[in-house]
Design a protein around this motif. Structure first.
Motif, PDB file in Angstrom:
ATOM      1  N   GLY A 148       0.786  -1.219   0.000  1.00 53.87           N
ATOM      2  CA  GLY A 148       0.000   0.000   0.000  1.00 53.87           C
ATOM      3  C   GLY A 148       0.823   1.276   0.000  1.00 53.87           C
ATOM      4  O   GLY A 148       0.499   2.231  -0.711  1.00 53.87           O
ATOM      5  N   PHE A 149       1.890   1.330   0.802  1.00 51.36           N
ATOM      6  CA  PHE A 149       2.692   2.547   0.860  1.00 51.36           C
ATOM      7  C   PHE A 149       3.426   2.794  -0.458  1.00 51.36           C
ATOM      8  O   PHE A 149       3.468   3.925  -0.948  1.00 51.36           O
ATOM      9  N   LEU A 150       3.986   1.741  -1.044  1.00 50.76           N
ATOM     10  CA  LEU A 150       4.701   1.922  -2.316  1.00 50.76           C
ATOM     11  C   LEU A 150       3.751   2.306  -3.446  1.00 50.76           C
ATOM     12  O   LEU A 150       4.082   3.143  -4.292  1.00 50.76           O
ATOM     13  N   TYR A 151       2.567   1.703  -3.461  1.00 47.43           N
ATOM     14  CA  TYR A 151       1.555   2.113  -4.448  1.00 47.43           C
ATOM     15  C   TYR A 151       1.212   3.599  -4.243  1.00 47.43           C
ATOM     16  O   TYR A 151       1.063   4.355  -5.207  1.00 47.43           O
ATOM     17  N   GLY A 152       1.070   3.997  -2.978  1.00 52.02           N
ATOM     18  CA  GLY A 152       0.746   5.380  -2.672  1.00 52.02           C
ATOM     19  C   GLY A 152       1.858   6.333  -3.058  1.00 52.02           C
ATOM     20  O   GLY A 152       1.610   7.443  -3.566  1.00 52.02           O
ATOM     21  N   LEU A 153       3.105   5.931  -2.828  1.00 51.41           N
ATOM     22  CA  LEU A 153       4.256   6.754  -3.205  1.00 51.41           C
ATOM     23  C   LEU A 153       4.334   6.909  -4.719  1.00 51.41           C
ATOM     24  O   LEU A 153       4.622   8.002  -5.233  1.00 51.41           O
ATOM     25  N   ASP A 154       4.044   5.830  -5.440  1.00 56.44           N
ATOM     26  CA  ASP A 154       4.034   5.888  -6.896  1.00 56.44           C
ATOM     27  C   ASP A 154       2.933   6.838  -7.381  1.00 56.44           C
ATOM     28  O   ASP A 154       3.138   7.629  -8.320  1.00 56.44           O
ATOM     29  N   LEU A 155       1.785   6.779  -6.738  1.00 59.19           N
ATOM     30  CA  LEU A 155       0.673   7.665  -7.082  1.00 59.19           C
ATOM     31  C   LEU A 155       1.040   9.124  -6.815  1.00 59.19           C
ATOM     32  O   LEU A 155       0.778  10.015  -7.639  1.00 59.19           O
ATOM     33  N   ALA A 156       1.643   9.387  -5.662  1.00 58.13           N
ATOM     34  CA  ALA A 156       2.070  10.745  -5.319  1.00 58.13           C
ATOM     35  C   ALA A 156       3.051  11.279  -6.352  1.00 58.13           C
ATOM     36  O   ALA A 156       2.975  12.451  -6.759  1.00 58.13           O
ATOM     37  N   ASP A 157       3.962  10.418  -6.789  1.00 58.30           N
ATOM     38  CA  ASP A 157       4.947  10.826  -7.797  1.00 58.30           C
ATOM     39  C   ASP A 157       4.255  11.259  -9.092  1.00 58.30           C
ATOM     40  O   ASP A 157       4.634  12.260  -9.711  1.00 58.30           O
TER      41      ASP A 157
END
Length: 324
Positions: free
Chosen positions: A114-123
């Motif tokens: 979830g956090f990595l998916y979220g970080l990718d989305l933020a990027d």
């Protein structure tokens, strides 16, 4: 030029559950848990420590570290599979608690990724609009989603939250690239039912409760292979050699998975951050908690190249590279 982490924060529940205490709760032994998982303790949420409350405290620390006010946030994303309510989202609760009145907010369900998916989305958001400030949180209270008579799962998981405030930098720092993947055909190896439907026509057969169920051996094999593949593909794609990686922060699943992954990737132990012995598997919270610990303890300095990788139910998995 790209998306940088401006500040990090984390929050762990006060209660510590030891392996010895688990001996009186389930058919197991402290020695068996330590040998099989490498986990010694985990944190368990108590009063005032719901998922959104842990997330909010982690977010407050991240905002303070970043020097960013809640009103400056444009987006709040919470990776979680253990929100205390289905609606509203934990992210909306966090927005309310922080007073992030200018942000929109939603939860992201990708289990441990979830956090990595979220970080990718933020990027992606920040690259499209350089003025955006995005708060990415991984938060879980999996103690409320466990069958405490199932020693194969209840010994593994813990509660906690980690957060990162992201923004734009026109320097050579930032997210280098990501490699995100999923495979829904393997869901039966690691899943969690919803509460039973009140519509008899929609009741799911075999729903024994809304708690984590896992085929441990199969998950182990898929997790190691998937994370190794995601990391290898990303390094090749971005033309980065392993020697230039300053620190690897993997999902803290258990020591057997971590040891096998590090061995397969051939990274020196000194470059791999591991804290699973203290907190167990905190799912979406594991990477941001580890990131905040590494950051606050001085293990990360500006210009370092950091590699993240994760694997979770769904299946979901991925890897991200960032120049700090």
């Amino acid at each position: 030029m790209g998306t940088v982490v401006l500040g990090t924060g984390s929050c762990l529940p006060k209660k510590v559950l030891t392996n010895v205490e688990l001996e009186s709760m389930v058919d197991t032994s402290a020695e068996w848990i330590q040998t099989r998982t490498g986990i010694e303790t985990r944190r368990i949420g108590g009063k005032g420590e719901k998922t959104y409350q842990l997330a909010t405290k982690a977010a407050e620390k991240a905002l303070a570290a970043a020097g960013v006010s809640a009103e400056e946030l444009d987006l709040v994303v919470v990776g979680t599979i253990s929100s205390h309510m289905l609606m509203p989202s934990s992210a909306c609760y966090v927005q309310k608690e922080l007073g992030a009145t200018n942000a929109f907010a939603f939860d992201l369900n990708a289990a441990c990724s979830g956090f990595l998916y979220g970080l990718d989305l933020a990027d992606k958001y920040i690259r499209a609009n350089h003025d955006m400030k995005v708060l990415v949180i991984g938060a879980e209270t999996l103690s409320g989603r466990l069958n405490w008579q199932d020693r194969n799962t209840c010994i593994l998981f813990g509660d906690g939250a980690g957060a990162a405030v992201c923004g734009y930098s026109d320097s050579d720092r930032g997210v280098i690239g990501s490699s995100m993947h999923s495979d829904g055909s393997l869901w039966k190896l690691l899943y969690m039912h919803a509460p039973e439907s009140s519509n008899p026509d929609l009741i799911v057969k075999g729903n024994n409760g809304a708690y984590i169920q896992m085929e441990g051996r199969e998950v182990f094999k898929h997790a190691v292979r998937a994370m190794e593949d995601a990391v290898t593909r990303l390094l090749v794609k971005e033309n980065i050699d392993k020697e230039s990686i300053s620190l690897v922060i993997p999902h803290q699943a258990n020591m057997r998975i971590l040891a096998k992954l590090v061995d397969r990737l051939d990274f020196p132990q000194s470059k791999v951050f591991i804290n699973v012995s203290k907190y167990g598997n905190t799912s979406a919270a594991s990477i941001p908690i580890a990131l905040d610990e590494a950051n606050s303890s001085g293990l990360i300095t500006q210009g370092d190249t950091i590699l993240f990788c994760s694997f979770g139910g769904g299946f979901t998995w991925g890897a991200t590279l960032i120049k700090w």
